[in-house]
Design an enzyme around this catalytic site. Structure first.
Site, mmCIF file in Angstrom:
data_model
loop_
_atom_site.group_PDB
_atom_site.id
_atom_site.type_symbol
_atom_site.label_atom_id
_atom_site.label_comp_id
_atom_site.label_asym_id
_atom_site.label_seq_id
_atom_site.Cartn_x
_atom_site.Cartn_y
_atom_site.Cartn_z
ATOM 1 N N GLY A 46 34.431 7.334 -5.974
ATOM 2 C CA GLY A 46 34.288 7.614 -7.394
ATOM 3 C C GLY A 46 34.455 6.342 -8.197
ATOM 4 O O GLY A 46 34.954 5.335 -7.679
ATOM 5 N N GLN A 51 36.813 1.375 -15.448
ATOM 6 C CA GLN A 51 37.016 0.356 -14.406
ATOM 7 C C GLN A 51 36.018 -0.790 -14.494
ATOM 8 O O GLN A 51 36.257 -1.851 -13.924
ATOM 9 C CB GLN A 51 36.923 0.998 -13.009
ATOM 10 C CG GLN A 51 38.077 1.937 -12.717
ATOM 11 C CD GLN A 51 37.880 2.623 -11.390
ATOM 12 O OE1 GLN A 51 37.141 3.591 -11.300
ATOM 13 N NE2 GLN A 51 38.528 2.124 -10.349
ATOM 14 N N CYS A 91 42.439 3.354 -4.853
ATOM 15 C CA CYS A 91 41.727 3.035 -6.098
ATOM 16 C C CYS A 91 41.095 1.657 -5.969
ATOM 17 O O CYS A 91 41.756 0.712 -5.537
ATOM 18 C CB CYS A 91 42.694 3.059 -7.278
ATOM 19 S SG CYS A 91 41.895 2.745 -8.863
ATOM 20 N N LEU A 92 39.834 1.559 -6.367
ATOM 21 C CA LEU A 92 39.140 0.270 -6.305
ATOM 22 C C LEU A 92 39.792 -0.759 -7.226
ATOM 23 O O LEU A 92 39.632 -1.957 -7.016
ATOM 24 C CB LEU A 92 37.659 0.454 -6.666
ATOM 25 C CG LEU A 92 36.851 1.311 -5.677
ATOM 26 C CD1 LEU A 92 35.481 1.623 -6.254
ATOM 27 C CD2 LEU A 92 36.733 0.632 -4.321
ATOM 28 N N HIS A 133 41.439 12.003 -10.585
ATOM 29 C CA HIS A 133 41.745 10.561 -10.561
ATOM 30 C C HIS A 133 40.859 9.820 -11.584
ATOM 31 O O HIS A 133 41.345 8.974 -12.345
ATOM 32 C CB HIS A 133 41.507 10.061 -9.119
ATOM 33 C CG HIS A 133 41.614 8.589 -8.900
ATOM 34 N ND1 HIS A 133 42.577 8.033 -8.071
ATOM 35 C CD2 HIS A 133 40.876 7.547 -9.350
ATOM 36 C CE1 HIS A 133 42.418 6.718 -8.049
ATOM 37 N NE2 HIS A 133 41.390 6.391 -8.805
ATOM 38 N N GLU A 134 39.568 10.162 -11.601
ATOM 39 C CA GLU A 134 38.638 9.479 -12.531
ATOM 40 C C GLU A 134 38.939 9.870 -13.977
ATOM 41 O O GLU A 134 38.853 9.027 -14.881
ATOM 42 C CB GLU A 134 37.185 9.820 -12.193
ATOM 43 C CG GLU A 134 36.728 9.533 -10.773
ATOM 44 C CD GLU A 134 37.097 8.171 -10.247
ATOM 45 O OE1 GLU A 134 37.345 7.245 -11.047
ATOM 46 O OE2 GLU A 134 37.146 8.024 -9.014
ATOM 47 N N HIS A 137 41.599 7.759 -15.301
ATOM 48 C CA HIS A 137 41.113 6.434 -15.716
ATOM 49 C C HIS A 137 40.580 6.485 -17.151
ATOM 50 O O HIS A 137 40.832 5.565 -17.939
ATOM 51 C CB HIS A 137 39.981 5.955 -14.804
ATOM 52 C CG HIS A 137 40.415 5.286 -13.529
ATOM 53 N ND1 HIS A 137 41.206 4.160 -13.511
ATOM 54 C CD2 HIS A 137 40.122 5.555 -12.229
ATOM 55 C CE1 HIS A 137 41.401 3.774 -12.243
ATOM 56 N NE2 HIS A 137 40.747 4.613 -11.445
HETATM 57 O O1 GNR Z 1 37.407 5.220 -3.464
HETATM 58 C C1 GNR Z 1 38.273 5.970 -3.913
HETATM 59 N N1 GNR Z 1 38.868 6.829 -3.069
HETATM 60 C C2 GNR Z 1 39.702 7.865 -3.474
HETATM 61 C C3 GNR Z 1 40.431 8.537 -2.484
HETATM 62 C C4 GNR Z 1 41.251 9.594 -2.834
HETATM 63 C C5 GNR Z 1 41.341 9.980 -4.161
HETATM 64 C C6 GNR Z 1 40.639 9.301 -5.149
HETATM 65 C C7 GNR Z 1 39.822 8.252 -4.803
HETATM 66 S S1 GNR Z 1 38.923 7.449 -6.034
HETATM 67 C C8 GNR Z 1 38.673 5.875 -5.323
HETATM 68 C C9 GNR Z 1 37.697 5.052 -6.160
HETATM 69 C C10 GNR Z 1 38.317 4.755 -7.499
HETATM 70 O O2 GNR Z 1 39.128 3.900 -7.700
HETATM 71 N N2 GNR Z 1 37.986 5.534 -8.485
HETATM 72 O O3 GNR Z 1 38.549 5.373 -9.681
HETATM 73 NI NI NI Z 2 40.511 4.547 -9.329
#
Ligand code: GNR
Ligand code: NI
Length: 167
Positions: A46, A51, A91-92, A133-134, A137
């Site tokens: 995601g 980001q 998270c990236l 999670h997104e 952000h």
């Molecule tokens: O790549 C991602 N893997 C992930 C794994 C478990 C729960 C959420 C994520 S999101 C993350 C990519 C990212 O940072 N999205 O904001």
């Molecule tokens: Ni993230």
């Protein structure tokens, strides 16, 4: 299309709150295409516009193994949530850190696609956790900021150490 730069924690721009999208124009379609390319290039499941330093309510997600099931969520709203999930998150913007948070197991989300068409999506498992999670952000919240202060302190120390090693 273009691969965009992903902001790294701690960067104050990750704390900006995203604005709703008002016009579904070509620049929005270009942003979505660039975000998808960036997410796939980084092997993420995601990516939120925050980001890539664009503070609009735009998310791309693909939790499929074949990387062929892109979901675009513009102005997303959670309308129902239930259950408890504890999937480990990464998270990236915080590479190398993996933590489990309490999230809803199922969410029903109302959103628009990049063409302005509204839809609802019922998600569970990784897709559900990823959407939550997104959406964090977009509110300026990085996942580790939901952990205890003690855990956050330890993570900040680990990140500082990683930075020293790579310098
Ligand atoms: O790549 C991602 N893997 C992930 C794994 C478990 C729960 C959420 C994520 S999101 C993350 C990519 C990212 O940072 N999205 O904001
Ligand atoms: Ni993230």
């Amino acid at each position: 299309m273009a691969i965009l730069n992903i902001l790294r924690y701690p960067d104050a721009r990750l704390h900006k709150v995203a604005e709703p999208v008002k016009v579904f124009d070509d620049s929005l379609k270009r942003l979505v295409a660039d975000m998808a390319e960036t997410m796939y290039a980084a092997s993420g499941v995601g990516l939120a516009a925050t980001q890539v330093d664009v503070h609009k309510q735009v998310i791309v997600v693909d939790v499929s193994d074949r990387r062929d099931s892109l979901v675009v969520l513009v102005n997303p709203e959670i309308v129902e949530a239930s259950g408890v999930s504890d999937i480990e998150e990464g998270c990236l913007s915080v590479p190398g850190i993996y933590e489990t948070l309490e999230r809803a197991e199922r969410v029903k989300v109302r959103a628009f696609d990049q063409h302005g068409k509204s839809f609802t999506l019922e998600a569970q498992g990784l897709l559900s956790v990823c959407i939550q999670h997104e959406m964090d952000h977009l509110q300026g919240k990085v996942f580790i900021e939901r952990l205890s202060q003690l855990k956050q302190q330890r993570i900040r120390a680990r990140i500082a150490k990683q930075l020293r090693k790579s310098a």
